[in-house]
Design a protein around this motif. Structure first.
Motif, mmCIF file in Angstrom:
data_model
loop_
_atom_site.group_PDB
_atom_site.id
_atom_site.type_symbol
_atom_site.label_atom_id
_atom_site.label_comp_id
_atom_site.label_asym_id
_atom_site.label_seq_id
_atom_site.Cartn_x
_atom_site.Cartn_y
_atom_site.Cartn_z
ATOM 1 N N PHE A 134 0.822 -1.217 0.000
ATOM 2 C CA PHE A 134 0.000 0.000 0.000
ATOM 3 C C PHE A 134 0.854 1.263 0.000
ATOM 4 C CE2 PHE A 134 -2.040 3.372 2.578
ATOM 5 C CZ PHE A 134 -3.105 3.682 1.748
ATOM 6 N N ILE A 135 1.836 1.357 0.893
ATOM 7 C CA ILE A 135 2.660 2.567 1.007
ATOM 8 C C ILE A 135 3.407 2.837 -0.294
ATOM 9 C CG2 ILE A 135 4.610 3.628 2.209
ATOM 10 C CD1 ILE A 135 2.244 3.489 4.001
ATOM 11 N N GLN A 181 3.438 6.135 -5.609
ATOM 12 C CA GLN A 181 3.405 6.067 -7.072
ATOM 13 C C GLN A 181 2.060 6.523 -7.634
ATOM 14 O OE1 GLN A 181 4.281 1.930 -7.738
ATOM 15 N NE2 GLN A 181 6.274 2.060 -6.719
ATOM 16 N N ASP A 182 1.231 7.142 -6.802
ATOM 17 C CA ASP A 182 -0.121 7.569 -7.207
ATOM 18 C C ASP A 182 -0.950 6.401 -7.717
ATOM 19 O OD1 ASP A 182 0.209 10.217 -6.495
ATOM 20 O OD2 ASP A 182 0.932 10.829 -8.474
ATOM 21 N N ASN A 183 -0.759 5.255 -7.099
ATOM 22 C CA ASN A 183 -1.443 4.049 -7.570
ATOM 23 C C ASN A 183 -2.157 3.334 -6.425
ATOM 24 O OD1 ASN A 183 -2.230 2.102 -9.428
ATOM 25 N ND2 ASN A 183 -0.408 0.843 -9.088
ATOM 26 N N GLY A 184 -2.662 4.117 -5.484
ATOM 27 C CA GLY A 184 -3.378 3.535 -4.350
ATOM 28 C C GLY A 184 -4.381 4.525 -3.810
ATOM 29 N N ALA A 233 -4.037 14.754 -0.213
ATOM 30 C CA ALA A 233 -2.830 15.227 0.476
ATOM 31 C C ALA A 233 -1.613 14.444 0.012
ATOM 32 C CB ALA A 233 -3.012 15.097 1.983
ATOM 33 N N TRP A 234 -1.768 13.140 -0.200
ATOM 34 C CA TRP A 234 -0.626 12.325 -0.645
ATOM 35 C C TRP A 234 -0.264 12.646 -2.093
ATOM 36 C CZ3 TRP A 234 0.228 7.445 2.528
ATOM 37 C CH2 TRP A 234 1.530 6.949 2.318
ATOM 38 N N LYS A 235 -1.265 12.825 -2.936
ATOM 39 C CA LYS A 235 -0.991 13.164 -4.332
ATOM 40 C C LYS A 235 -0.306 14.534 -4.437
ATOM 41 C CE LYS A 235 -4.755 10.470 -6.409
ATOM 42 N NZ LYS A 235 -3.898 9.582 -7.209
ATOM 43 N N ASP A 236 -0.753 15.479 -3.605
ATOM 44 C CA ASP A 236 -0.131 16.803 -3.608
ATOM 45 C C ASP A 236 1.320 16.713 -3.163
ATOM 46 O OD1 ASP A 236 -2.484 17.932 -4.442
ATOM 47 O OD2 ASP A 236 -3.076 18.669 -2.456
ATOM 48 N N ILE A 286 4.985 17.636 -5.468
ATOM 49 C CA ILE A 286 6.052 18.540 -5.035
ATOM 50 C C ILE A 286 7.382 17.811 -4.905
ATOM 51 C CG2 ILE A 286 6.813 20.008 -3.123
ATOM 52 C CD1 ILE A 286 3.851 20.528 -2.522
ATOM 53 N N ASN A 287 7.324 16.522 -4.577
ATOM 54 C CA ASN A 287 8.542 15.794 -4.230
ATOM 55 C C ASN A 287 8.993 14.774 -5.271
ATOM 56 O OD1 ASN A 287 9.254 16.559 -1.240
ATOM 57 N ND2 ASN A 287 7.021 16.440 -1.366
#
Length: 435
Positions: free
Chosen positions: A232-233, A238-241, A426-429, A433-434
């Protein structure tokens, strides 16, 4: 005759000047030797330095103040440096944004703290962490702890808090009722009913500061990814979850919220520590980092630490292992030599045991000889039995968002789908940036 007298007088005057000069030179040499051996003689002006420290742990201000004073005295005695400390101690809710603002505006503290697991990779990539690999403290670190503050083969911090946590429980209440920490959520429901039958509130709720409800996220994600959804992490980076895969986390969140104390949004961790010490509730989803404030309210309080069940799979009920608060040095520090002195002083043989004990932190170094606390031993039993996982590497920005949205969820202003979409965004944002 007059001419001869003048010559003699001139010679005598010249000799007296030369002797005075020689005497002055010898006196200066003596003072220089004294200055070298004492870090600065009485006649030598001390170097004045302002050292900016950023430590978002206001509950431990007295302990840090005492430690900092010892550092200031040592710098003066050994190096003739007058260190003025500029200490900033915001609460955990405000600290991340304040620190980001400081760093972005070239106003970085000389020494500041980060979360080893969540923040070191991001801060390192941004160039905010000094390489400390050649510092004396490094050889003192326990190997298992050193790994948590190492990135790209470089040691970048001095670890303060190593944690074994899940939730806290009142050992006396549990013992009086013949209870043991539940291993499944069904057992937790049974425990809750027994507590309520005895007029004891099961859970203490302290959601005034958003970082408190945020604790559910690493506990539930850690348990679920180490028992079923293992990638999952990685897929989230990878924007895949999606957190829709973690929807099971709401079962324990809802159970705790439905069986907790009143006024959750009005109670912060400090007041909560006092209430927990008074026996206002039997359990508190929190870590042992509040041991000092709990024991300051009742020095005889028996703190227990146990893993939080998230479902009916006992294999998912595990202790969270983490290195959190870690001191780092800014590469932009104008007083880097003093900043390095400070972080080495943290593990100084003469003061480190007393310092870590005063904070109620665990041993992290080979020169830590103090005995572990009872609640540490409790948690260690689960670790020895293989019932533990490494704290999941969730971006701090996601954790910050989770605190806010779980506050809204508790007050009924957000539903489960709102929580999931907020965390996904929040994770996609963060990824944008990173990358």
């Amino acid at each position: 005759m007059k001419k001869s007298s003048l010559v003699v007088a001139s010679l005598l005057l010249l000799m007296s000047v030369l002797l005075a000069a020689c005497g002055g030179s010898n006196a200066d040499n003596g003072n220089s030797s004294s200055s070298s051996s004492q870090g600065g003689g009485e006649g030598e002006k001390a170097r004045e330095v302002t050292l900016k420290l950023f430590i978002p742990q206001p509950r431990l201000k007295d302990e840090y103040d005492a430690f900092i004073q010892k550092f200031v005295e040592k710098e003066k005695a050994e190096k003739n440096i007058d260190v003025k400390i500029q200490l900033e101690m915001p609460n955990a809710d405000n600290a991340p944004q304040i620190l980001k603002t400081r760093l972005a505006s070239n106003d970085a503290p000389d020494v500041f703290t980060v979360h080893a697991i969540n923040e070191i990779p991001t801060f390192y990539k941004a160039g905010y962490l000094e390489d400390l690999s050649d510092q004396p403290f490094v050889d003192k670190l326990l190997d298992s702890v050193k790994e948590s503050v190492t990135i790209d083969g470089k040691v970048v911090g001095v670890p303060m808090e190593t944690l074994m946590w899940g939730y806290l429980y009142n050992k006396k209440i549990f013992a009086d009722l013949g209870l043991t920490p539940p291993t499944t959520i069904s057992e937790m429901k049974e425990t809750i009913e027994i507590l309520k039958q005895n007029n004891i509130t099961p859970f203490l709720l302290t959601y005034k500061e958003a970082w408190m409800p945020q604790l559910f996220v690493p506990l539930t994600v850690g348990a679920l990814t180490n028992s079923e959804n293992e990638d999952f992490i990685d897929r989230m980076y990878q924007d895949n979850g999606s957190f829709s895969e973690m929807k099971g986390m709401f079962e324990i969140i809802d159970l705790v919220n439905a069986n907790g104390t009143d006024r959750a949004m009005e109670i912060g961790p400090d007041e909560g520590s006092a209430q927990f010490a008074e026996g206002k509730a039997a359990m508190w989803v929190n870590g042992p980092w509040h041991a000092e404030t709990i024991l300051s309210a009742d020095e005889n309080f028996e703190i227990g630490v146990a893993p939080l069940p998230v479902n009916d799979n006992p294999e998912a009920t595990m202790i969270n292992l983490s290195t959190s608060t870690t001191f780092v040095v800014s590469p932009e520090s104008k007083n880097k030599d003093v900043a390095l002195d400070f972080i080495n002083f943290i593990l100084d043989d003469e003061v480190t045991n007393e310092f870590y004990q005063s904070l109620k932190f665990n041993p992290v170094a080979k020169n830590h000889t103090f005995e572990s606390y009872p609640w540490v031993n409790d948690a260690a039993e689960f670790v020895k039995a293989g019932k533990a996982y490494q704290d999941p590497s969730i971006p701090q920005a996601v954790k910050d968002e989770s605190g806010k949205v779980l506050q809204a969820y508790y007050t009924g202003q957000a539903k489960q789908d709102d929580v999931i979409s907020s965390l996904d965004k929040a994770w996609k944002d963060f990824n944008k940036i990173n990358k």
